[in-house]
Design an enzyme around this catalytic site. Structure first.
Site, PDB file in Angstrom:
ATOM      1  N   LYS A  67      34.429  33.587  46.643  1.00 15.95           N
ATOM      2  CA  LYS A  67      33.368  32.619  46.339  1.00 15.95           C
ATOM      3  C   LYS A  67      33.870  31.382  45.591  1.00 15.95           C
ATOM      4  CE  LYS A  67      29.507  35.811  46.612  1.00 15.95           C
ATOM      5  NZ  LYS A  67      28.247  36.280  46.067  1.00 15.95           N
ATOM      6  N   ASP A 104      22.796  32.474  46.016  1.00 15.11           N
ATOM      7  CA  ASP A 104      22.634  33.679  45.179  1.00 15.11           C
ATOM      8  C   ASP A 104      21.655  33.422  44.031  1.00 15.11           C
ATOM      9  OD1 ASP A 104      24.430  35.297  46.578  1.00 15.11           O
ATOM     10  OD2 ASP A 104      26.146  34.609  45.413  1.00 15.11           O
ATOM     11  N   GLY A 130      29.644  43.412  33.921  1.00 12.94           N
ATOM     12  CA  GLY A 130      30.467  42.886  35.009  1.00 12.94           C
ATOM     13  C   GLY A 130      30.693  41.397  34.870  1.00 12.94           C
ATOM     14  N   ASN A 154      32.625  43.414  30.292  1.00 12.78           N
ATOM     15  CA  ASN A 154      33.410  43.698  31.493  1.00 12.78           C
ATOM     16  C   ASN A 154      34.638  44.508  31.111  1.00 12.78           C
ATOM     17  OD1 ASN A 154      33.686  43.203  34.373  1.00 12.78           O
ATOM     18  ND2 ASN A 154      35.567  42.099  33.846  1.00 12.78           N
ATOM     19  N   ARG A 155      35.006  45.439  32.004  1.00  8.06           N
ATOM     20  CA  ARG A 155      36.185  46.279  31.728  1.00  8.06           C
ATOM     21  C   ARG A 155      37.401  45.406  31.386  1.00  8.06           C
ATOM     22  NH1 ARG A 155      38.351  49.591  36.801  1.00  8.06           N
ATOM     23  NH2 ARG A 155      38.389  47.437  37.522  1.00  8.06           N
TER      24      ARG A 155
HETATM   25  P1  ATR Z   1      35.841  40.506  41.686  1.00  8.78           P
HETATM   26  O1  ATR Z   1      35.939  40.955  40.262  1.00  8.78           O
HETATM   27  O2  ATR Z   1      37.138  40.643  42.439  1.00  8.78           O
HETATM   28  O3  ATR Z   1      35.171  39.179  41.876  1.00  8.78           O
HETATM   29  P2  ATR Z   1      33.428  41.882  42.275  1.00  8.78           P
HETATM   30  O4  ATR Z   1      33.093  42.936  43.276  1.00  8.78           O
HETATM   31  O5  ATR Z   1      32.627  40.636  42.266  1.00  8.78           O
HETATM   32  O6  ATR Z   1      34.966  41.579  42.437  1.00  8.78           O
HETATM   33  O7  ATR Z   1      33.333  42.488  40.820  1.00  8.78           O
HETATM   34  C1  ATR Z   1      33.625  43.766  40.547  1.00  8.78           C
HETATM   35  C2  ATR Z   1      33.123  44.042  39.141  1.00  8.78           C
HETATM   36  O8  ATR Z   1      33.000  45.437  38.962  1.00  8.78           O
HETATM   37  C3  ATR Z   1      34.075  43.536  38.078  1.00  8.78           C
HETATM   38  O9  ATR Z   1      33.318  43.173  36.942  1.00  8.78           O
HETATM   39  C4  ATR Z   1      34.912  44.806  37.819  1.00  8.78           C
HETATM   40  O10 ATR Z   1      35.510  44.869  36.554  1.00  8.78           O
HETATM   41  P3  ATR Z   1      37.013  44.330  36.359  1.00  8.78           P
HETATM   42  O11 ATR Z   1      36.875  42.848  36.198  1.00  8.78           O
HETATM   43  O12 ATR Z   1      37.490  45.001  35.121  1.00  8.78           O
HETATM   44  O13 ATR Z   1      37.778  44.722  37.579  1.00  8.78           O
HETATM   45  C5  ATR Z   1      33.849  45.864  37.898  1.00  8.78           C
HETATM   46  N1  ATR Z   1      34.421  47.193  38.171  1.00  8.78           N
HETATM   47  C6  ATR Z   1      34.868  47.650  39.350  1.00  8.78           C
HETATM   48  N2  ATR Z   1      35.318  48.926  39.230  1.00  8.78           N
HETATM   49  C7  ATR Z   1      35.139  49.266  37.913  1.00  8.78           C
HETATM   50  C8  ATR Z   1      35.385  50.450  37.140  1.00  8.78           C
HETATM   51  N3  ATR Z   1      35.898  51.556  37.693  1.00  8.78           N
HETATM   52  N4  ATR Z   1      35.049  50.432  35.814  1.00  8.78           N
HETATM   53  C9  ATR Z   1      34.532  49.337  35.240  1.00  8.78           C
HETATM   54  N5  ATR Z   1      34.257  48.187  35.919  1.00  8.78           N
HETATM   55  C10 ATR Z   1      34.557  48.146  37.231  1.00  8.78           C
END
Ligand code: ATR
Length: 276
Positions: A67, A104, A130, A154-155
């Site tokens: 995006k 969105d 997130g 966020n993690r």
């Molecule tokens: P992207 O981060 O590549 O844009 P997204 O699908 O828009 O992809 O976002 C995924 C979200 O889910 C992120 O906030 C991700 O956290 P990280 O930034 O730490 O990766 C979160 N997420 C995915 N799997 C996770 C998990 N097992 N525990 C905690 N957060 C998770």
């Protein structure tokens, strides 16, 4: 008559129901067009945009993780994409310019925020879980309603810090401190992929939240995530992301076809049937 071509770019794409949504409307409005999944690597984005410029492709949606990555290849960024720097819809305008838009924010407003009672909405505290692709759209849609107390967790804290560079008024909460803040907020929004079909789920319990809490999950597949089920049992108001998904698609469809397609129950049932 030539058949117009539309699609969604991203990776992975297997979960996307956008083809079902747009092909339903193309049929309904007797438009000779087809919408497909276009799974691409980062280095293929430029050539996809070229196809839009050459009118080989009439429009695309953009999803994770592109995006933001798509922006350097566009001629113009318009509407809510300017504030969020998140583009999910690309089209060719009448002057031959490739334009990136964001639907969105509209999806969130129509599919969730406008359904909330307006009483004290501005004073509501919101926790966003997130910091991925959709996060800036969530913050912008909330801030348009005058909501200022926004916490984000966020993690990977770095990503939350990057978002704070754009929206300095948000507060970052450490991932292992989310439970404490969750107990104090009025709205929790899940913008992570936790709870998606076949993915892992939250380790947080969220046991002591306010009875008046509203829980919103951007996920719509499954229709009810484990979190939604948990909160529903406690009689807490919940929403899934299905309406947001349909509304963002509705606005993309309008940008491409200048027709505002109908969102009715039949369409919703059709989409729900695809989830099963
Ligand atoms: P992207 O981060 O590549 O844009 P997204 O699908 O828009 O992809 O976002 C995924 C979200 O889910 C992120 O906030 C991700 O956290 P990280 O930034 O730490 O990766 C979160 N997420 C995915 N799997 C996770 C998990 N097992 N525990 C905690 N957060 C998770």
């Amino acid at each position: 008559m030539i058949k117009k071509k539309f699609g969604i770019i991203g990776k992975p794409l297997s979960h996307s129901l956008s083809p079902d949504l747009h092909n339903f409307w193309f049929k309904k409005y007797k438009i000779s067009a087809h919408y497909s999944l276009i799974e691409v690597e980062l280095n293929e984005i430029e050539s996809i945009i070229k196809k839009i410029r050459n009118n080989e492709l009439q429009g695309i949606n953009v999803t994770v993780p592109y995006k933001q990555a798509v922006i350097p290849f566009l001629d113009l960024v318009a509407g809510d994409a300017k504030e969020t720097l998140s583009v999910n819809t690309v089209s060719l305008n009448e002057e031959g310019k490739v334009v990136g838009n964001n639907t969105d924010v509209y999806g969130l407003e129509q599919g969730f925020i406008n359904k909330l009672s307006n009483q004290n909405l501005k004073q509501n505290k919101v926790l966003i879980l997130g910091a991925g692709g959709v996060c800036s759209s969530v913050i912008y849609a909330l801030s348009k309603k005058g909501i200022k107390q926004i916490f984000i967790s966020n993690r990977t804290i770095k990503k939350a810090e990057n978002i704070k560079k754009k929206f300095s008024f948000i507060e970052i909460v450490k991932w292992d401190k989310t439970e404490a803040i969750a107990n104090d907020v009025d709205i929790i929004i899940n913008a992570t992929s936790l709870g998606l079909e076949n993915k892992s789920d939250f380790h947080q319990e969220f046991k002591e939240t306010k009875p008046s809490l509203v829980y919103y999950d951007i996920i719509y597949n499954p229709e009810e995530t484990m979190m939604i089920k948990k909160f529903k049992k406690k009689k807490i108001q919940t929403y899934n992301g299905l309406d947001m998904f349909i509304y963002q698609g509705k606005k993309s469809f309008f940008i491409w076809n200048k027709i505002d397609p109908e969102f009715n129950q039949k369409l919703k049932y059709n989409i729900i049937a695809k989830l099963k």
